[in-house]
Motif scaffolding. Structure first.
Motif, mmCIF file in Angstrom:
data_model
loop_
_atom_site.group_PDB
_atom_site.id
_atom_site.type_symbol
_atom_site.label_atom_id
_atom_site.label_comp_id
_atom_site.label_asym_id
_atom_site.label_seq_id
_atom_site.Cartn_x
_atom_site.Cartn_y
_atom_site.Cartn_z
ATOM 1 N N VAL A 20 13.496 39.302 64.033
ATOM 2 C CA VAL A 20 12.435 38.227 63.558
ATOM 3 C C VAL A 20 12.408 37.114 64.932
ATOM 4 C CG1 VAL A 20 11.953 36.003 62.159
ATOM 5 C CG2 VAL A 20 12.420 38.356 61.097
ATOM 6 N N TYR A 21 13.943 36.711 65.255
ATOM 7 C CA TYR A 21 13.810 35.692 66.435
ATOM 8 C C TYR A 21 13.378 36.236 67.718
ATOM 9 C CZ TYR A 21 16.145 32.759 69.900
ATOM 10 O OH TYR A 21 16.577 32.090 71.126
ATOM 11 N N VAL A 45 6.497 31.902 59.639
ATOM 12 C CA VAL A 45 7.324 32.997 59.252
ATOM 13 C C VAL A 45 7.515 33.192 57.955
ATOM 14 C CG1 VAL A 45 9.697 33.954 59.570
ATOM 15 C CG2 VAL A 45 8.606 32.910 61.698
ATOM 16 N N ASP A 46 7.469 33.989 57.229
ATOM 17 C CA ASP A 46 7.348 34.036 55.665
ATOM 18 C C ASP A 46 8.470 35.039 55.282
ATOM 19 O OD1 ASP A 46 7.038 33.550 53.142
ATOM 20 O OD2 ASP A 46 4.882 34.232 52.877
ATOM 21 N N PRO A 91 21.384 35.389 67.725
ATOM 22 C CA PRO A 91 20.503 34.215 67.274
ATOM 23 C C PRO A 91 19.968 34.638 65.978
ATOM 24 C CG PRO A 91 19.520 35.687 69.019
ATOM 25 C CD PRO A 91 21.115 35.691 68.940
ATOM 26 N N GLY A 92 19.364 33.771 65.154
ATOM 27 C CA GLY A 92 18.607 34.126 63.865
ATOM 28 C C GLY A 92 17.551 32.932 63.562
ATOM 29 N N MET A 93 17.431 32.884 62.345
ATOM 30 C CA MET A 93 16.429 31.881 61.667
ATOM 31 C C MET A 93 16.882 30.529 61.876
ATOM 32 S SD MET A 93 14.058 34.135 60.396
ATOM 33 C CE MET A 93 13.223 32.961 59.073
ATOM 34 N N ALA A 103 9.629 40.302 55.955
ATOM 35 C CA ALA A 103 9.520 39.196 56.810
ATOM 36 C C ALA A 103 8.470 39.292 57.417
ATOM 37 C CB ALA A 103 10.729 39.207 57.747
ATOM 38 N N VAL A 104 7.201 38.366 57.362
ATOM 39 C CA VAL A 104 6.095 38.441 57.793
ATOM 40 C C VAL A 104 5.870 37.338 59.021
ATOM 41 C CG1 VAL A 104 3.648 38.262 57.587
ATOM 42 C CG2 VAL A 104 4.854 39.229 55.769
#
Length: 399
Positions: free
Chosen positions: A305-306, A329-330, A268-270, A336-337
């Motif tokens: 991130v995910y 998510v930035d 999984p990802g963005m 990555a924030v």
């Protein structure tokens, strides 16, 4: 050549060393610094060959070759095939074989080998100087090295001891390196198991929380609103299928190479964040998802991130639903924030103190892996806030 291939590179090197040592022994016998041997000059060649032969096979049979080399040196000395002041040359093959024994055997056994060689060599030298030397013809020319048995014994003792000490150090370093390699391998396996455990925790925790919420809703409205029950069951079915797929993907990491693999499922990802938000909405959480991605994330960072967003939403569903939640998510190409903020439970539902558990620990560990910062806690105005910053380079490693 076939014989070279069978012996191997090190075997060929040992054979070359044996030839060189044999030539050196022949030279010492033919041009001695003291009285010559009573044996004919041509005998130096077979004696040198027999004495040096164990060097060629010292890797295959170290103990047998040590006994053969020492016995050959002792017999050559006792029967007068050697010359005065060069007896130590006869024991040079024993020195080289003893090094191999010390480098491969335990300290106790190699020390016993050293003691046996020293005793045999000292005995042979004393017999030579006591019985053989008096019967030799005097040297025609003044001796370059006068007969002196303590010197002979001292040189042989130093050479044998040095060979044993060097071989022992080599064996110790080799064992230490092997233990270090095993330790690193075990640490890598432990790290991989912890990573898989975190993956399973995130997958199962998120899905089971959603399934539990929808099952509760279906149970309460089963008689009054059957359509809502059908919708809840559809969400449970979809969530169960996707969870099983992810579990198969994670568990495939534990399979050995010979076992059948499940079809490859991409990590999984963005692009999967909207689906996470949809799952949370179906569980009664009004999710406001904002994703700003100026640069593509490396796959490893995208998975982290995910998982952080997934675990944060799982906590909201478990501890605060129904409620409102914002997910930001930035990604700016350097870091990555992530920020997940909820308004807290409605209808006077008390928050769970600290929301401590494996979820926050897993998020903190994922952030720490990239040298980032992580914070989580209650907000003064109510609700809970999770914030993570993951710095990275283009390869997905710590920035």
């Amino acid at each position: 050549m076939e014989w070279a291939r069978r012996l191997g590179g090190r075997g060929v090197a040992d054979a070359v060393v044996a030839v060189i040592v044999a030539l050196f022994v022949v030279y010492a016998f033919v041009d001695p610094p003291g009285p010559s041997s009573s044996w004919p000059a041509w005998s130096a060649w077979p004696v040198a060959a027999v004495v040096s032969f164990p060097i060629a096979l010292r890797r295959r049979r170290p103990w047998a070759m040590l006994g053969l080399a020492c016995a050959a040196g002792v017999l050559a000395t006792v029967f007068g095939a050697v010359v005065v002041s060069t007896i130590s040359v006869t024991f040079l093959p024993t020195v080289l074989v003893l090094y191999m024994v010390a480098a491969t055997a335990s300290i106790a056994w190699s020390l016993a080998g050293l003691a046996g060689c020293l005793f045999a060599a000292v005995t042979a030298v004393l017999i030579f100087y006591g019985q053989v030397l008096p019967g030799l013809a005097p040297a025609a020319n003044p001796t370059e090295m006068p007969p002196h048995w303590p010197v002979e014994i001292g040189v042989i003792g130093v050479l044998l001891t040095a060979a044993w000490a060097i071989g022992t150090v080599v064996r110790w370093k080799r064992d230490t390196t092997a233990r270090l390699v095993r330790h690193l391998a075990e640490a890598a396996v432990a790290d991989e198991r912890r990573r898989i455990a975190r993956e399973l925790h995130d997958v199962i925790g998120h899905s089971m929380s959603l399934i539990a919420v929808k099952a509760t809703v279906a149970n309460h409205v089963a008689d009054a609103r059957p359509q809502e029950v059908r919708a809840a069951l559809a969400v449970i079915e979809q969530t169960s299928r996707s969870t099983l797929t992810e579990i198969h993907r994670v568990l495939d990491l534990l399979r050995s190479d010979g076992e059948p693999q499940q079809p490859h499922v991409p990590a999984p990802g963005m692009a999967d964040l909207p689906e996470l938000a949809a799952h949370a909405r179906s569980a009664g959480v009004e999710v406001d998802l904002t994703v700003r991605e100026e640069a593509a994330l490396p796959p490893a960072v995208a998975v982290s991130v995910y998982r952080i967003v997934q675990q944060a939403l799982t906590n909201v569903v478990t501890h605060a639903a129904p409620t409102r939640c914002s997910v930001n998510v930035d990604v700016d190409g350097r870091e990555a924030v992530i920020e997940v903020v909820d308004d807290g439970g409605r209808h006077g539902r008390p928050p769970r103190a600290g929301r401590s558990g494996h979820g926050l620990i897993g998020m903190r560990e994922r952030t720490k892996m990239y040298g980032g910062t992580f914070s989580a806690g209650h907000r003064p105005e109510g609700g809970f806030r999770v914030s993570a910053r993951l710095p990275y380079d283009l390869n997905g490693t710590e920035a």
